[in-house]
Each structure stands twice: as structure tokens, then as C-alpha cells.
Design an enzyme around this catalytic site. Structure first.
Site, PDB file in Angstrom:
ATOM      1  N   THR A  37     -30.517 -19.805 -26.509  1.00  0.00           N
ATOM      2  CA  THR A  37     -30.689 -18.620 -25.630  1.00  0.00           C
ATOM      3  C   THR A  37     -29.878 -17.650 -25.826  1.00  0.00           C
ATOM      4  O   THR A  37     -30.314 -16.666 -26.678  1.00  0.00           O
ATOM      5  CB  THR A  37     -30.377 -19.179 -24.196  1.00  0.00           C
ATOM      6  OG1 THR A  37     -28.940 -19.919 -24.291  1.00  0.00           O
ATOM      7  CG2 THR A  37     -31.195 -20.282 -23.887  1.00  0.00           C
ATOM      8  N   THR A  84     -23.409 -24.805 -21.003  1.00  0.00           N
ATOM      9  CA  THR A  84     -24.921 -24.726 -20.875  1.00  0.00           C
ATOM     10  C   THR A  84     -24.986 -25.015 -22.220  1.00  0.00           C
ATOM     11  O   THR A  84     -25.293 -24.035 -23.224  1.00  0.00           O
ATOM     12  CB  THR A  84     -25.343 -23.336 -20.500  1.00  0.00           C
ATOM     13  OG1 THR A  84     -26.908 -23.662 -20.840  1.00  0.00           O
ATOM     14  CG2 THR A  84     -25.105 -22.196 -21.400  1.00  0.00           C
ATOM     15  N   GLU A 137     -20.457 -15.959 -25.504  1.00  0.00           N
ATOM     16  CA  GLU A 137     -21.080 -14.501 -25.224  1.00  0.00           C
ATOM     17  C   GLU A 137     -20.004 -13.450 -24.984  1.00  0.00           C
ATOM     18  O   GLU A 137     -19.132 -13.521 -24.473  1.00  0.00           O
ATOM     19  CB  GLU A 137     -21.842 -14.604 -23.713  1.00  0.00           C
ATOM     20  CG  GLU A 137     -22.998 -15.451 -23.684  1.00  0.00           C
ATOM     21  CD  GLU A 137     -23.590 -15.767 -22.250  1.00  0.00           C
ATOM     22  OE1 GLU A 137     -24.811 -16.119 -22.219  1.00  0.00           O
ATOM     23  OE2 GLU A 137     -22.891 -15.509 -21.258  1.00  0.00           O
ATOM     24  N   ASN A 183     -24.052 -11.119 -19.125  1.00  0.00           N
ATOM     25  CA  ASN A 183     -24.430 -12.050 -17.873  1.00  0.00           C
ATOM     26  C   ASN A 183     -24.786 -11.133 -16.658  1.00  0.00           C
ATOM     27  O   ASN A 183     -25.286 -11.704 -15.898  1.00  0.00           O
ATOM     28  CB  ASN A 183     -23.030 -12.752 -17.692  1.00  0.00           C
ATOM     29  CG  ASN A 183     -22.941 -14.119 -18.376  1.00  0.00           C
ATOM     30  OD1 ASN A 183     -23.746 -15.043 -18.371  1.00  0.00           O
ATOM     31  ND2 ASN A 183     -22.311 -13.656 -19.415  1.00  0.00           N
TER      32      ASN A 183
END
Length: 397
Positions: free
Chosen positions: A147, A184, A270, A392
Site C-alpha cells: 500500500t 497493518t 511511513e 496519513n
């Protein structure tokens, strides 16, 4: 044990494929792993009380059949928090895959990752499934499950069991919402050893505690976290049984693969610019050491200091103090890299230029010596940068 240049289909009897189906605008987003024969299977799943539909379906099938022929995965849409329709779609995803392979639906695992709260586009899924092939492009599977990841995460190793060479491979995705008990995060591990599902589960359940459950990026635990291990016995080695030297050797392989993937996930958090490894030594027991290491690596203040290359060791000490571990705090040593910044709970002068070399590296190790026992534990995470907020804040847009 030898690391090889391979992918998730390197073990005997496995193949994989990946492609762009349309769950995402451009990137690969759909793939599967297929075993020639039904494989023993073990799984661990998110501890979030909100569990995505694909995990419920897969967990039930693993528990019921203890065998798996294939796992099919989409990225871009998580099929989480989607109610009755989401469960129906998950079972349909499983059945369509089983029908294509001509196997029992319970021999198919499914996984989804991406945006929460959106239904699976079933026509896109159906079209994508029609294009997947056995013995496809195995490297593309690792790309299709990503992702917000910036890179694929794979590892493959071999080990001799007597005259038999056993191969194990793993691939994972995970970048944000990483705060195990898992994250995740999806991880898939294949192996060609002869081992039962129960024995495989025994090894996986133990090793996950010191690998995937010791990474943190942002303090959030996802609804879609899952690790699946499949081992199909195609090597034809004698069955690996619990409490044997062969089981210990197999467990060492599994630990190596899972730790490697865990560190790759932590490093690719991230917006991350640095991997942080925390080791707590001389602790009262292993669990205390692990929880304290995780407390330090999960501290937002520690993470931002590492991003700013600021050796602010006081933040480390504060995270030690609120870790919930009952230990004396008057004899603690803290090291950044090999440089002591605190000894016997007192500050130590250090050379600023040497410290800047340590802080400028893309991997930072923090060592905490509690002088309170002989146990140790490790955890992994990443720094917290401006880009994390940007990624995010704009995830859906």
C-alpha cells in the site's frame, strides 16, 4: 543456514503471480500464492477487536481444515468495517478462487489491505482473478500486496536437514498502522518442509512474540493484520516433530525469516528515514526486557529526536520509566550506538562529533542496561518525520 536470491515461490512446489486488477489506479494490486499440494498451515491474526472480514474467513478455514492450497490477496481496499456485505464478499472471494483451482474453499486463504470502510469492487476482483495464473511472475506478488510501502520486503533461505535441503521464503507488507500485536501488516511465509499444521502453529505462535510483535511505527493496530505460514512437504524430509533438534533448526529458520521481515517493515515505516533498534539487557525477565524495549522504540518523543538527529537521551529514560516494569532506576546505562550517554543513572560527557556520526546513520541502535537480571529483549521501529503526517493526512485523497 544460507540466504539466497529468491522470492515467495522459491520453496519446492510453490508458485505465485501478481497483476494490476484495478483496486488501485496504476500499481499492482492483486495476487496469489499457490501450492502444488495441500500445505500445512498456521496463522496469527490482529488483536484488534474490530477484525476485517477476510481475516475472519481465513482464520475459520485454517482452524477447520488445517490445510491450504492457495492464498489470494488484494491491496487498495481493506474490506474492513463493511458489515454483512463485506462478509459475503469475503466468502465470495474465497469461493471464486477455490472454483478456479478446483479445490475446497477452506483450502483458500484470503487477505485484503488498504482503505477501511469501502466495499470490495467485486467485478474488478472477478476480472483480476480470471487473469491470475499458476507459475506466473512470482516477484510481482510481493509488489501487489503493498500500500504505502516504498519497497518490497522479501527474504529466502535454505538449510540442510540431513541430506535434504529445505527452503523457506517470506514476503510482507506494512508501513503505517504498525503497532503489534501486529500491524497493518500482512506477512506470508512458504516452506517445503514436512511438518504438521499443529507443529507449525506451535513454532509460529512462539516466534511471533519476539519478531512481528516487537515492531512499532505509530502506535496504531490495524484490523487486517495477519501472518500465514504454509509448508507443503515437497522436500520429502522426515516429518519435523516438536521437542527435537530438527524442530529447533526449523524454528531458527522461521525466526530468521520473521525477524528479517519485521525489521524491513520497521525500516519502511511511513515517512521514515531511520530504523531504530532497541535492546534491553540484564533485565529481570525476557518479557520485561521486551516491553521496555517496545516502550522506548514507541515513544513519539524518542522517535522525533532520532529524526532530528538529537541525542536527547532523557526521552529514552522517560520511556523506560513509564514502561510499567518494576525495577530500580538508580543503576541504568544507556548507549546510543557504542557511545555511553548515561552510566549508573548519571549523565556522561560525550564527543559531539562522534555522536553526530552515530545519529546521522540510517540505522540507530539504543542499548539499555538495567543491571537487574540476565534477560534481554529487542524491539524495532522508525523515526517520526514530517512526511508521516503528510501521508496519513492525505491517505484517502
Amino acid at each position: 543456514m544460507k540466504v539466497i536470491n529468491g522470492n515467495i515461490a522459491s520453496p519446492l512446489g510453490f508458485s505465485a503471480d501478481g497483476l494490476h486488477a484495478g483496486f488501485k489506479k496504476k500499481k499492482l494490486d492483486f495476487g496469489w500464492i499457490v501450492s502444488e499440494v495441500p500445505a500445512s498451515v498456521a496463522g496469527v491474526y490482529t488483536t484488534n477487536k474490530v477484525i476485517a472480514a477476510p481475516l475472519i474467513v481465513t482464520k475459520n478455514s485454517v482452524t477447520k481444515s488445517k490445510k491450504m492450497k492457495a492464498v489470494v490477496v488484494n491491496s487498495g481496499v481493506a474490506n474492513s468495517c463493511t458489515g454483512i456485505q463485506g462478509m459475503d464478499d469475503a466468502y465470495t472471494m474465497q469461493k471464486w478462487t477455490a472454483d478456479k483451482l478446483g479445490v475446497d474453499p477452506d483450502w483458500v486463504g484470503i487477505a485484503s489491505t488498504g482503505v477501511i470502510g469501502e466495499l470490495l469492487p467485486m467485478e474488478i476482483l472477478k476480472t483480476g482473478l480470471s487473469k491470475l495464473v499458476v507459475n506466473g511472475n512470482s516477484d510481482d506478488f510481493s509488489k501487489a500486496i503493498l500500500t504505502t510501502d516504498t519497497c518490497v520486503k522479501t527474504i529466502a533461505i535454505t538449510e540442510m536437514f540431513g541430506r535434504d535441503e529445505v527452503t523457506m521464503a517470506g514476503t510482507a507488507k506494512g508501513s503505517g498502522m504498525i503497532h503489534p500485536n501486529m500491524a497493518t501488516m500482512l506477512a506470508f511465509i512458504t516452506c517445503d518442509a514436512n511438518i504438521s499444521s499443529d507443529t507449525l502453529q506451535l513454532a509460529l505462535s512462539k516466534i511471533v512474540e519476539t519478531t512481528f510483535n516487537q515492531i512499532t511505527v505509530d502506535g496504531d493496530t490495524s484490523t487486517n493484520d495477519m501472518v500465514l505460514v504454509m509448508s507443503n512437504g515437497c522436500t520429502l524430509n522426515p516429518e519435523i516433530l516438536p521437542d527435537t533438534p530438527e524442530f529447533e533448526k526449523f524454528s531458527a529458520m522461521l525466526y530468521f525469516v520473521m525477524q528479517s521481515l519485521a525489521k524491513k517493515i520497521a525500516k519502511d515505516g511511513e515517512g521514515a528515514t531511520k530504523l531504530i533498534e532497541v535492546e534491553v539487557i540484564n533485565a529481570p525477565d525476557t518479557l520485561d526486557a521486551r516491553m521496555m524495549a517496545k516502550s522506548v522504540v514507541g515513544s513519539s518523543l524518542v522517535k522525533t529526536a532520532i529524526f532530528g538527529e538529537d541525542p536527547n537521551w532523557g526521552r529514552i529514560l522517560a520511556a523506560i520509566g513509564y514502561a510499567g516494569i518494576d525495577i530500580p532506576v538508580d543503576n541504568i546505562d544507556i548507549y546510543l550506538g557504542a557511545i555511553p550517554v548515561m552510566l549508573q543513572s548519571s549523565p556522561v560527557h560525550f564527543d559531539d562529533e562522534e555522536m553526530q556520526d552515530v545519529m546521522h546513520a540510517d540505522e540507530i541502535k539504543i542499548t539499555v542496561d538495567l543491571h537487574a537480571g540476565d534477560a534481554s529483549g529487542m524491539a524495532w521501529g522508525c523515526d517520526l518525520s514530517y512526511d508521516y503526517v503528510k501521508i496519513n493526512a492525505l491517505y484517502r485523497t
